[in-house]
Write a protein that holds these residues in place. Structure first.
Motif, PDB file in Angstrom:
ATOM      1  N   ASN A  57      -6.588 -22.707  54.183  1.00  0.00           N
ATOM      2  CA  ASN A  57      -7.360 -22.485  53.078  1.00  0.00           C
ATOM      3  C   ASN A  57      -8.317 -21.157  53.335  1.00  0.00           C
ATOM      4  O   ASN A  57      -8.746 -20.500  52.223  1.00  0.00           O
ATOM      5  N   LEU A  58      -8.934 -21.226  54.452  1.00  0.00           N
ATOM      6  CA  LEU A  58      -9.899 -20.029  54.662  1.00  0.00           C
ATOM      7  C   LEU A  58      -9.313 -18.584  54.665  1.00  0.00           C
ATOM      8  O   LEU A  58      -9.828 -17.543  53.982  1.00  0.00           O
ATOM      9  N   ARG A  59      -8.141 -18.661  55.112  1.00  0.00           N
ATOM     10  CA  ARG A  59      -7.200 -17.337  55.114  1.00  0.00           C
ATOM     11  C   ARG A  59      -7.115 -16.735  53.632  1.00  0.00           C
ATOM     12  O   ARG A  59      -7.389 -15.821  53.233  1.00  0.00           O
ATOM     13  N   HIS A  60      -6.739 -17.906  52.720  1.00  0.00           N
ATOM     14  CA  HIS A  60      -6.597 -17.557  51.273  1.00  0.00           C
ATOM     15  C   HIS A  60      -7.890 -17.171  50.670  1.00  0.00           C
ATOM     16  O   HIS A  60      -7.844 -16.148  49.737  1.00  0.00           O
ATOM     17  N   ARG A  61      -8.821 -17.899  51.078  1.00  0.00           N
ATOM     18  CA  ARG A  61     -10.168 -17.469  50.497  1.00  0.00           C
ATOM     19  C   ARG A  61     -10.753 -16.149  50.795  1.00  0.00           C
ATOM     20  O   ARG A  61     -11.036 -15.232  49.930  1.00  0.00           O
ATOM     21  N   ILE A  62     -10.522 -15.595  52.087  1.00  0.00           N
ATOM     22  CA  ILE A  62     -10.845 -14.491  52.601  1.00  0.00           C
ATOM     23  C   ILE A  62     -10.093 -13.300  51.995  1.00  0.00           C
ATOM     24  O   ILE A  62     -10.372 -12.351  51.432  1.00  0.00           O
ATOM     25  N   ASP A  63      -8.791 -13.621  51.804  1.00  0.00           N
ATOM     26  CA  ASP A  63      -7.711 -12.447  51.459  1.00  0.00           C
ATOM     27  C   ASP A  63      -8.179 -12.392  49.618  1.00  0.00           C
ATOM     28  O   ASP A  63      -8.268 -11.312  49.193  1.00  0.00           O
ATOM     29  N   VAL A  75     -11.595 -10.507  49.550  1.00  0.00           N
ATOM     30  CA  VAL A  75     -11.427  -9.049  50.033  1.00  0.00           C
ATOM     31  C   VAL A  75     -10.847  -8.390  48.838  1.00  0.00           C
ATOM     32  O   VAL A  75     -11.113  -7.446  48.310  1.00  0.00           O
ATOM     33  N   LYS A  76     -10.032  -9.151  48.158  1.00  0.00           N
ATOM     34  CA  LYS A  76      -8.939  -8.427  47.189  1.00  0.00           C
ATOM     35  C   LYS A  76      -9.898  -8.279  45.773  1.00  0.00           C
ATOM     36  O   LYS A  76     -10.249  -7.185  45.376  1.00  0.00           O
ATOM     37  N   GLU A  77     -10.732  -9.228  45.327  1.00  0.00           N
ATOM     38  CA  GLU A  77     -11.629  -9.218  44.302  1.00  0.00           C
ATOM     39  C   GLU A  77     -12.676  -8.150  44.521  1.00  0.00           C
ATOM     40  O   GLU A  77     -12.938  -7.344  43.853  1.00  0.00           O
ATOM     41  N   ALA A  78     -13.321  -8.294  45.701  1.00  0.00           N
ATOM     42  CA  ALA A  78     -14.788  -7.718  45.854  1.00  0.00           C
ATOM     43  C   ALA A  78     -14.588  -6.398  46.866  1.00  0.00           C
ATOM     44  O   ALA A  78     -15.315  -5.466  47.085  1.00  0.00           O
TER      45      ALA A  78
END
Ligand code: ADP
Ligand code: MG
Length: 364
Positions: free
Chosen positions: A341-347, A350-353
């Motif tokens: 979940n954390l991996r997805h969130r960070i990805d 990173v992509k958005e911001a």
């Protein structure tokens, strides 16, 4: 990177209590560089306040400093001085360091304000005592400081008493008082926790602006990781009296390595996550009255290794800026990735911001 203004090495502090010794700080190493902000994060009771109170030497009388040095580098009459603050007497601290070179903003502004004295007098006092300024010069600078911290109609505010101001305004006044003597280091211990979100954001913005103008070094304590992302250059994650991970903001937010940091980041609310489903770290921090064997976080870590319960992990180097005390970084450790979940969130973040964030971060 500039040279450190403040270097804490191997700091250990206990408190004598009726239940026994509380080992509050267990070997802390931390550097603060000129013009930069280090955020200290961690759950309540992890030792954040004790660490900064040790710098100011304002701990309670039942404290025992078991080991350590707090080297402070500053200029006095154009000479470079390097002083271990733990070697100074409380009187020397009061006369030479506190307020003058190192200033501290607490969560509750009333801790630092005198309810019976006007705002103007309180800002001028330090300048008259510490900087030998004349009354009129101190008055002129007090007005300037009130403007700097965004207080409108400063002439009128000089005559106000603390109770006539809102919480956010009081905290601004405290910051003005703290800046009055041009300190090299500003310590903020959860200065916005009691304020509403908009005021919080304004105070953070203010501290950053002042830093750009004055090159002051800041230690910022908070348990709010959203605040960290906004203010910090470096982050130190504390757990049970130790720094378990430290690095740049990008190191900690995009490449966290300690399972405790994973937990902290997973429990941080953000816009893209359904906050109702927010993660909470299971269990609670260890009782610091007992000796801690191995990694203090092991009992709360579902993926703890056998060695985590037996031997304390050293600080492993991830990069020149990034260190973490977890056996997962040992070359023979099994490869345990951060929670999905954390991996997805960070990805996603990173992509958005990504580019906007990078730009925002590199404003210096
Ligand atoms: N004067 C004191 N006497 C006994 N224990 C203390 C004292 N001050 C702090 N502690 C203990 O030291 C630990 C760290 O506290 P603190 O630094 O205030 O945590 P926080 O990270 O929330 O700022 C806690 O377990 C706290 O109970
Ligand atoms: Mg605290």
């Amino acid at each position: 990177m500039s040279e450190p203004v403040l270097s804490i090495r191997d700091l250990s502090i206990s408190f004598q209590t009726s239940n026994g010794m509380v080992n509050a700080i267990r070997g802390v190493d931390l550097d603060l560089h000129k013009g930069e902000t280090v955020a200290i994060v961690g759950e309540s009771g992890s030792g954040k306040s004790v660490t900064v109170k040790a710098i100011m030497r304002i701990l309670s009388s039942n404290q025992m400093i078991n080991s350590g040095t707090i080297q402070f580098k500053y200029e006095r009459e154009n000479e470079k001085v390097s002083q271990d603050l733990l070697q100074l007497s409380k009187k020397e601290m009061r006369n030479r360091i506190n307020g003058k070179r190192i200033a501290m903003v607490f969560q509750d502004p009333m801790t630092s304000l005198n309810p019976t004295m006007t705002i103007g007098k309180q800002i001028m006092e330090g300048m008259i005592i510490h900087l030998n300024m004349s009354k009129s010069a101190a008055r002129a600078r007090a007005l300037e400081l009130l403007r700097l911290v965004g207080i409108t109609d400063p002439e009128k505010r000089m005559k106000s008493y603390p109770h006539q101001l809102s919480g956010g305004m009081r905290q601004r006044v405290v910051i003005a008082i703290m800046l009055a003597c041009n300190p090299e280091v500003l310590i903020c211990d959860e200065p916005t926790t009691a304020l509403d979100v908009t005021i919080q954001a304004k105070i953070l913005e203010l501290i950053k602006e002042i830093q750009k103008k004055t090159q002051i070094s800041v230690i910022y304590i908070t348990h709010d990781l959203g605040v960290v992302a906004k203010v910090a250059d470096y982050v130190a994650v504390m757990y049970a009296g130790k720094i378990v991970e430290k690095g740049t903001v990008n190191d900690i937010f995009y490449d966290p390595r300690h399972p405790y940091t994973w937990g902290l980041l997973s429990s941080m609310p953000d816009i893209g996550t359904d906050n109702e489903k927010l993660y909470t770290i299971p269990g609670s921090p260890p009782n610091l009255l007992h000796k801690i064997e191995g990694d203090a976080f092991a009992p709360r870590n579902a993926n703890a290794l056998n060695i985590d319960f037996k031997q304390e992990p050293p600080m492993f180097k991830v990069s020149d800026t990034h260190y973490a005390a977890t056996w997962l970084l040992h070359e023979n450790a099994p490869k345990i990735p951060m929670p999905e979940n954390l991996r997805h969130r960070i990805d996603r973040i990173v992509k958005e911001a990504g580019s906007a964030w990078q730009e925002h971060r590199s404003y210096k």
